[in-house]
Enzyme design. Structure first.
Site, PDB file in Angstrom:
ATOM      1  N   ASP A  43       0.796  -1.249   0.000  1.00 17.09           N
ATOM      2  CA  ASP A  43       0.000   0.000   0.000  1.00 17.09           C
ATOM      3  C   ASP A  43       0.818   1.284   0.000  1.00 17.09           C
ATOM      4  O   ASP A  43       0.412   2.284   0.615  1.00 17.09           O
ATOM      5  CB  ASP A  43      -0.958   0.013   1.219  1.00 17.09           C
ATOM      6  N   LYS A  90      -6.284  -5.509  -3.573  1.00 16.28           N
ATOM      7  CA  LYS A  90      -7.098  -6.000  -2.456  1.00 16.28           C
ATOM      8  C   LYS A  90      -8.110  -4.934  -2.064  1.00 16.28           C
ATOM      9  O   LYS A  90      -7.907  -3.756  -2.338  1.00 16.28           O
ATOM     10  CB  LYS A  90      -6.200  -6.372  -1.266  1.00 16.28           C
ATOM     11  N   CYS A 106      -2.191  -2.407   7.568  1.00 20.34           N
ATOM     12  CA  CYS A 106      -2.099  -3.369   6.456  1.00 20.34           C
ATOM     13  C   CYS A 106      -0.775  -4.138   6.430  1.00 20.34           C
ATOM     14  O   CYS A 106      -0.761  -5.304   6.016  1.00 20.34           O
ATOM     15  CB  CYS A 106      -2.349  -2.661   5.134  1.00 20.34           C
TER      16      CYS A 106
END
Ligand code: VGL
Ligand code: ZN
Length: 203
Positions: A13, A109, A153
């Site tokens: 991310d 995702k 995350c």
């Protein structure tokens, strides 16, 4: 610690919204260089990206709620955030300073409207993303996780890796963003996730 051919580096991310956009994470700028330097040491790199539809369940705006509130979903409580990493928007782009052109897989995702996915291995409802099966099929044994946010995350990805049977590490200095540190450190320790720094790794 010597990097092996059965090791994989997962960058989580590191997208514009988390570096400088709607969910900018303090300290994010400082992890770009360590990520690039570390990527150069690994034979195998995977990139994970948050990739939400515009009306995603994790957006406060979807529910008319304030950011930071928690909503009930069929899979349990879900925190809601500012809109971020909307599919196809500039905020969802990888940070342009990353040099990850050698990455072998880019995994998206959080693309299901009704389910968030903090981990690159398991969606928040527990369903697999398939990443564990992919990495096992390719013979990887150890997973090294970096990126944003360290205690969301990235840690959830490391926990997913451990649950899927990999030896799992978080690179502390190649990640940023602290949250519920004590509780999360305990979860990580219980799952056998190990914390190292990029300086611990050699090619
Ligand atoms: C993340 C909140 C919402 C993360 C993703 O990358 O840590 N945090 N979506
Ligand atoms: Zn998200």
């Amino acid at each position: 610690m010597k990097i092996q051919p059965t090791d994989v580096f997962i960058v989580v991310d590191v997208q514009t919204d988390f570096v400088s956009g709607s969910l900018a994470i303090p300290g994010a700028d400082a992890i770009i260089d360590p990520i690039n330097a570390t990527a150069a040491l690994f034979d195998h790199i995977v990139v994970a990206t948050d990739w939400h539809p515009a009306d995603h369940v994790s957006f406060a705006s979807t529910h008319g709620k304030a950011r930071g509130e928690v909503i009930d979903t069929p899979y349990g409580p879900q925190g809601v955030h500012a809109d971020h990493c909307v599919q196809g928007t500039p905020g969802a782009e990888l940070d342009p300073r990353l040099n990850l052109t050698r990455a072998e897989l880019i995994l998206r995702k959080g693309y299901r409207r009704d389910v968030d996915s903090y981990s690159a291995f398991r969606e928040n409802d527990g369903a697999t993303t398939g990443l564990g099966a992919y990495l096992h099929a390719r013979g990887f044994e150890r997973v090294f996780c970096a990126g944003l946010a360290r205690y969301v995350c990235v840690l959830q990805t490391a926990l997913g890796a451990a649950a899927d049977g990999f030896e799992s590490y978080v690179l502390r200095d190649a990640s940023a963003g602290d949250r519920d540190v004590e509780e999360n450190d305990r979860k990580a320790a219980d799952a056998g996730v190990r914390w190292i720094n990029t300086s611990d790794l050699t090619a």
